[in-house]
Scaffold this motif. Sequence first.
Motif, PDB file in Angstrom:
ATOM      1  N   HIS A 233       0.856  -1.185   0.000  1.00  0.00           N
ATOM      2  CA  HIS A 233       0.000   0.000   0.000  1.00  0.00           C
ATOM      3  C   HIS A 233       0.892   1.235   0.000  1.00  0.00           C
ATOM      4  O   HIS A 233       1.911   1.268   0.708  1.00  0.00           O
ATOM      5  N   PRO A 234       0.569   2.248  -0.784  1.00  0.00           N
ATOM      6  CA  PRO A 234       1.444   3.428  -0.875  1.00  0.00           C
ATOM      7  C   PRO A 234       1.682   4.158   0.440  1.00  0.00           C
ATOM      8  O   PRO A 234       2.638   4.930   0.546  1.00  0.00           O
ATOM      9  N   GLN A 235       0.857   3.927   1.459  1.00  0.00           N
ATOM     10  CA  GLN A 235       1.072   4.597   2.738  1.00  0.00           C
ATOM     11  C   GLN A 235       2.020   3.831   3.663  1.00  0.00           C
ATOM     12  O   GLN A 235       2.360   4.323   4.739  1.00  0.00           O
ATOM     13  N   GLN A 236       2.477   2.658   3.235  1.00  0.00           N
ATOM     14  CA  GLN A 236       3.440   1.913   4.031  1.00  0.00           C
ATOM     15  C   GLN A 236       4.796   2.621   4.018  1.00  0.00           C
ATOM     16  O   GLN A 236       5.306   3.009   2.966  1.00  0.00           O
ATOM     17  N   LEU A 237       5.391   2.780   5.204  1.00  0.00           N
ATOM     18  CA  LEU A 237       6.660   3.492   5.312  1.00  0.00           C
ATOM     19  C   LEU A 237       7.760   2.807   4.505  1.00  0.00           C
ATOM     20  O   LEU A 237       8.597   3.461   3.882  1.00  0.00           O
ATOM     21  N   SER A 238       7.753   1.475   4.494  1.00  0.00           N
ATOM     22  CA  SER A 238       8.793   0.746   3.760  1.00  0.00           C
ATOM     23  C   SER A 238       8.739   1.052   2.271  1.00  0.00           C
ATOM     24  O   SER A 238       9.778   1.035   1.585  1.00  0.00           O
ATOM     25  N   ALA A 239       7.538   1.324   1.730  1.00  0.00           N
ATOM     26  CA  ALA A 239       7.404   1.694   0.321  1.00  0.00           C
ATOM     27  C   ALA A 239       7.789   3.152   0.102  1.00  0.00           C
ATOM     28  O   ALA A 239       8.485   3.492  -0.862  1.00  0.00           O
ATOM     29  N   ARG A 240       7.368   4.014   0.998  1.00  0.00           N
ATOM     30  CA  ARG A 240       7.621   5.455   0.842  1.00  0.00           C
ATOM     31  C   ARG A 240       9.108   5.779   0.924  1.00  0.00           C
ATOM     32  O   ARG A 240       9.557   6.773   0.349  1.00  0.00           O
ATOM     33  N   ARG A 241       9.876   4.948   1.633  1.00  0.00           N
ATOM     34  CA  ARG A 241      11.311   5.192   1.754  1.00  0.00           C
ATOM     35  C   ARG A 241      12.063   4.874   0.461  1.00  0.00           C
ATOM     36  O   ARG A 241      13.266   5.090   0.384  1.00  0.00           O
ATOM     37  N   ARG A 242      11.361   4.375  -0.528  1.00  0.00           N
ATOM     38  CA  ARG A 242      12.006   4.027  -1.793  1.00  0.00           C
ATOM     39  C   ARG A 242      11.621   4.988  -2.918  1.00  0.00           C
ATOM     40  O   ARG A 242      11.881   4.712  -4.083  1.00  0.00           O
ATOM     41  N   ILE A 243      10.982   6.105  -2.563  1.00  0.00           N
ATOM     42  CA  ILE A 243      10.605   7.091  -3.565  1.00  0.00           C
ATOM     43  C   ILE A 243      11.274   8.431  -3.268  1.00  0.00           C
ATOM     44  O   ILE A 243      11.696   8.706  -2.144  1.00  0.00           O
TER      45      ILE A 243
END
Length: 301
Positions: free
Chosen positions: A71-81
């Motif tokens: 999900h785009p609100q997951q911190l682990s995903a957001r740290r890669r953008i």
Amino acid sequence: MTQGNEVLASLRGVYKRYGTLAALEGVDLDLHAGQVLAMLGPNGAGKTTTIGLLLGLLRADAGQVTLFGEHPQQLSARRRIGVMLQDAALPETLTVQELLRLSASYYPVPRPLADSAALAGIEDLLRRPYGKLSGGQQRRVQFALAICGRPRLLFLDEPSVGLDVPARQQLWDTVRTLVGEGTAVVLTTHYLEEAERLADRICVMLRGRVVSDGSVDALRARVLVRAVRCQSRLDVAQVRRWPGVRQAQRDGERLHLACDQVEAVVRRLLAADPDLSALEVKPAGLEEAFRDLTDPQPQAA
């Protein structure tokens, strides 16, 4: 630039409304590693909503949005953008190097400060307070902040606004370098030359839908408009009224036409002006193709 098959983010059947306004209506979109996707469309087409969903700033009413499979609100995903927005509110009293260190601290494996500064061309600005910089210098700093975390997916919103020609060229060169390393880039711009120079794919949105998604050449091929140029003294106002002429303008002794009935227009040009010379017929440029897709009833210029 490389063409990647790995999908880093996607939208599947996404709908989004604001009250009675339908912002997105069944949008499907994939973002691939090692690829620049330029999102084009008039104001209100749905570009900002699409990016807001991918950044986790908005939630879809229906459909699925994923960022690195999460999900785009997951911190682990957001740290890669990385994100470079058109408007950025940054602490004006901090120096550029303080801003870079602060931003880099949010990422697990950031770039060395010197590398980020070199890629953005701001080595000479590091000790200066952000608030004392010109608009163009601030844009270069914002770009450095967007890339300092080694993002796998980079969002650039009107990145070259306010930049002079050398700074714009350096930004383009850096984007190409990052893409060559496998970074995916989402570019929104009203500067069509920028899209034509950088993009592997052009996604055109209109009224909440994707109306075209493919290469620049594929977008050009979808329209019948051709560019006709010649040296002639014909009255440009009269030529504008000819059937098949979509646009007409004069530059000194040269006529520049956009036509959708090229053969008929060229025959009429030759018949109307026996002294006509330097005749050229070329495929539609990105500007003509974009206008043809987004304006169903274009007016003569």
